[in-house]
Scaffold this motif. Structure first.
Motif, PDB file in Angstrom:
ATOM      1  N   LEU A 137      -5.787 -10.759   8.372  1.00  0.00           N
ATOM      2  CA  LEU A 137      -6.628 -10.975   7.192  1.00  0.00           C
ATOM      3  C   LEU A 137      -7.420  -9.726   6.804  1.00  0.00           C
ATOM      4  N   GLY A 138      -7.550  -8.777   7.735  1.00  0.00           N
ATOM      5  CA  GLY A 138      -8.285  -7.552   7.421  1.00  0.00           C
ATOM      6  C   GLY A 138      -7.756  -6.852   6.182  1.00  0.00           C
ATOM      7  N   PRO A 139      -6.479  -6.413   6.203  1.00  0.00           N
ATOM      8  CA  PRO A 139      -5.917  -5.766   5.015  1.00  0.00           C
ATOM      9  C   PRO A 139      -5.746  -6.718   3.834  1.00  0.00           C
ATOM     10  N   ILE A 140      -5.422  -7.986   4.132  1.00  0.00           N
ATOM     11  CA  ILE A 140      -5.192  -8.946   3.054  1.00  0.00           C
ATOM     12  C   ILE A 140      -6.445  -9.113   2.202  1.00  0.00           C
ATOM     13  N   THR A 141      -7.604  -9.186   2.857  1.00  0.00           N
ATOM     14  CA  THR A 141      -8.858  -9.385   2.125  1.00  0.00           C
ATOM     15  C   THR A 141      -9.472  -8.080   1.645  1.00  0.00           C
ATOM     16  N   GLY A 142      -8.933  -6.960   2.122  1.00  0.00           N
ATOM     17  CA  GLY A 142      -9.496  -5.671   1.744  1.00  0.00           C
ATOM     18  C   GLY A 142     -10.621  -5.209   2.644  1.00  0.00           C
ATOM     19  N   ASP A 192      -7.132  12.733  15.744  1.00  0.00           N
ATOM     20  CA  ASP A 192      -8.224  13.462  15.101  1.00  0.00           C
ATOM     21  C   ASP A 192      -8.488  12.906  13.701  1.00  0.00           C
ATOM     22  N   LEU A 193      -8.365  11.576  13.583  1.00  0.00           N
ATOM     23  CA  LEU A 193      -8.623  10.909  12.316  1.00  0.00           C
ATOM     24  C   LEU A 193      -9.822   9.975  12.508  1.00  0.00           C
ATOM     25  N   PRO A 194     -10.965  10.317  11.944  1.00  0.00           N
ATOM     26  CA  PRO A 194     -12.151   9.468  12.122  1.00  0.00           C
ATOM     27  C   PRO A 194     -12.031   8.191  11.294  1.00  0.00           C
ATOM     28  N   SER A 210     -10.256  -4.151   5.678  1.00  0.00           N
ATOM     29  CA  SER A 210      -9.777  -2.963   6.381  1.00  0.00           C
ATOM     30  C   SER A 210      -8.508  -2.461   5.719  1.00  0.00           C
ATOM     31  N   GLU A 211      -8.220  -1.200   5.940  1.00  0.00           N
ATOM     32  CA  GLU A 211      -6.988  -0.623   5.407  1.00  0.00           C
ATOM     33  C   GLU A 211      -5.794  -0.916   6.304  1.00  0.00           C
ATOM     34  N   ALA A 212      -6.086  -1.097   7.595  1.00  0.00           N
ATOM     35  CA  ALA A 212      -5.010  -1.255   8.573  1.00  0.00           C
ATOM     36  C   ALA A 212      -5.491  -2.137   9.718  1.00  0.00           C
ATOM     37  N   ILE A 213      -4.544  -2.523  10.570  1.00  0.00           N
ATOM     38  CA  ILE A 213      -4.873  -3.226  11.803  1.00  0.00           C
ATOM     39  C   ILE A 213      -4.129  -2.562  12.956  1.00  0.00           C
ATOM     40  N   VAL A 214      -4.652  -2.743  14.143  1.00  0.00           N
ATOM     41  CA  VAL A 214      -3.935  -2.413  15.373  1.00  0.00           C
ATOM     42  C   VAL A 214      -3.814  -3.717  16.137  1.00  0.00           C
ATOM     43  N   ASP A 215      -2.571  -4.165  16.358  1.00  0.00           N
ATOM     44  CA  ASP A 215      -2.390  -5.469  16.976  1.00  0.00           C
ATOM     45  C   ASP A 215      -1.079  -5.518  17.741  1.00  0.00           C
ATOM     46  N   SER A 248       0.838  -1.200   0.000  1.00  0.00           N
ATOM     47  CA  SER A 248       0.000   0.000   0.000  1.00  0.00           C
ATOM     48  C   SER A 248       0.876   1.254   0.000  1.00  0.00           C
ATOM     49  N   SER A 249       0.231   2.392  -0.146  1.00  0.00           N
ATOM     50  CA  SER A 249       0.961   3.665  -0.125  1.00  0.00           C
ATOM     51  C   SER A 249       1.055   4.253   1.273  1.00  0.00           C
ATOM     52  N   TYR A 250       0.446   3.596   2.265  1.00  0.00           N
ATOM     53  CA  TYR A 250       0.400   4.137   3.621  1.00  0.00           C
ATOM     54  C   TYR A 250       1.749   3.928   4.325  1.00  0.00           C
ATOM     55  N   ARG A 251       2.309   5.000   4.830  1.00  0.00           N
ATOM     56  CA  ARG A 251       3.540   4.903   5.603  1.00  0.00           C
ATOM     57  C   ARG A 251       3.435   5.628   6.939  1.00  0.00           C
ATOM     58  N   SER A 252       2.267   6.177   7.204  1.00  0.00           N
ATOM     59  CA  SER A 252       1.948   6.825   8.472  1.00  0.00           C
ATOM     60  C   SER A 252       0.449   6.657   8.708  1.00  0.00           C
ATOM     61  N   PRO A 253       0.027   6.562   9.966  1.00  0.00           N
ATOM     62  CA  PRO A 253      -1.419   6.475  10.220  1.00  0.00           C
ATOM     63  C   PRO A 253      -2.199   7.644   9.617  1.00  0.00           C
ATOM     64  N   LEU A 254      -1.567   8.800   9.536  1.00  0.00           N
ATOM     65  CA  LEU A 254      -2.262   9.964   8.988  1.00  0.00           C
ATOM     66  C   LEU A 254      -2.459   9.861   7.479  1.00  0.00           C
ATOM     67  N   ASP A 255      -1.811   8.877   6.843  1.00  0.00           N
ATOM     68  CA  ASP A 255      -2.040   8.637   5.418  1.00  0.00           C
ATOM     69  C   ASP A 255      -3.337   7.871   5.171  1.00  0.00           C
ATOM     70  N   LEU A 256      -3.879   7.254   6.229  1.00  0.00           N
ATOM     71  CA  LEU A 256      -5.099   6.465   6.068  1.00  0.00           C
ATOM     72  C   LEU A 256      -6.276   7.363   5.705  1.00  0.00           C
ATOM     73  N   SER A 257      -7.219   6.791   5.011  1.00  0.00           N
ATOM     74  CA  SER A 257      -8.380   7.558   4.564  1.00  0.00           C
ATOM     75  C   SER A 257      -9.310   7.883   5.727  1.00  0.00           C
ATOM     76  N   PRO A 258      -9.795   9.101   5.809  1.00  0.00           N
ATOM     77  CA  PRO A 258     -10.830   9.404   6.801  1.00  0.00           C
ATOM     78  C   PRO A 258     -12.023   8.477   6.590  1.00  0.00           C
ATOM     79  N   HIS A 259     -12.537   7.957   7.700  1.00  0.00           N
ATOM     80  CA  HIS A 259     -13.679   7.038   7.694  1.00  0.00           C
ATOM     81  C   HIS A 259     -13.335   5.676   7.078  1.00  0.00           C
ATOM     82  N   GLY A 260     -12.032   5.386   6.952  1.00  0.00           N
ATOM     83  CA  GLY A 260     -11.615   4.051   6.537  1.00  0.00           C
ATOM     84  C   GLY A 260     -11.769   3.073   7.690  1.00  0.00           C
ATOM     85  N   ARG A 261     -11.465   1.816   7.413  1.00  0.00           N
ATOM     86  CA  ARG A 261     -11.666   0.775   8.424  1.00  0.00           C
ATOM     87  C   ARG A 261     -10.325   0.275   8.975  1.00  0.00           C
ATOM     88  N   VAL A 262     -10.303   0.094  10.293  1.00  0.00           N
ATOM     89  CA  VAL A 262      -9.139  -0.453  10.995  1.00  0.00           C
ATOM     90  C   VAL A 262      -9.617  -1.636  11.824  1.00  0.00           C
TER      91      VAL A 262
END
Length: 214
Positions: A147-152, A133-135, A154-159, A103-117
């Motif tokens: 499997l969240g990001p792998i299957t699409g 302040d990122l919804p 979610s964009e990210a995980i917290v683990d 993916s192009s994400y290299r910082s949490p702030l790169d994630l899309s607003p209202h995306g899924r984690v």
């Protein structure tokens, strides 16, 4: 009689070794043939409960155990009403945000607003992104969150991450660390204040054991 709640899994062996250093032997839990969930130590001074890590602070908070060993990650997520006593200096790991390496994400702030984690640590994840302040939508998963990001889904995980091998083998990378986690000694607050069963002596010996690197 003193009761100690011990966590199944990664922290059990070191927890038992530390307790052995202060004269409390619950090594029967390490016997592959053992199916007991409650045992007494070999000298009959105390007993131990073998429970899921997430349940350790529950048994301590409700007074079924006076002491417990649990990861800081569980304490941070559950916020139980227990006394936090000692950083036991084992079980080192970290709570991280991870995404697909492609993916192009290299910082949490790169994630899309209202995306899924996706995360099993829903409260920690929600607090972290709220502070940024990122919804985002936190999706609770309690199995293989990778499997969240792998299957699409979610964009990210917290683990929780230890060596990072599982992430690498599934094509994921860490882009942020929320906090570091280690095993902690906790106590039932009232038992601690009243020094039930001479609890202070056991705690003092455990502190000493940690300091000298038992």
């Amino acid at each position: 009689m003193l009761t100690v709640a011990l966590p199944k899994g990664e922290l059990l062996k070191n927890s038992i070794r530390l307790l052995q250093s202060v004269g409390l032997d619950f090594s029967a839990f390490l016997d592959s043939g053992n199916r007991q969930l409650q045992i007494s130590d070999t000298k009959g001074q105390a007993k131990a409960l073998l429970v899921r890590a997430q349940d350790v602070p529950v048994y301590v908070e409700y007074g079924q155990a006076q002491l417990g060993v649990v990861g800081y990650d569980v304490l941070r997520e559950k916020q139980p009403q227990v006394a936090h006593l000692v950083d036991l200096q084992f079980g080192h790991c970290r709570m991280s945000v991870a995404v697909k390496a492609s993916s192009s994400y290299r910082s949490p702030l790169d994630l899309s607003p209202h995306g899924r984690v996706a995360s099993k640590y829903v409260n920690c994840a929600r607090e972290y992104f709220h502070n940024l302040d990122l919804p985002v939508e936190i999706v609770p998963l309690y199995g293989s969150v990778e499997l969240g990001p792998i299957t699409g889904m979610s964009e990210a995980i917290v683990d929780l991450v230890s060596t990072g091998r599982t992430l690498r083998e599934n094509g994921l990378i860490e882009i942020a660390i929320l906090y570091e986690s280690t095993a902690r000694l906790i106590a039932h607050p009232l038992s601690y204040r009243l020094n039930t069963g001479n609890l202070s002596d056991v705690i003092a010996k455990l502190r000493e054991g940690v300091l000298i690197g038992v």
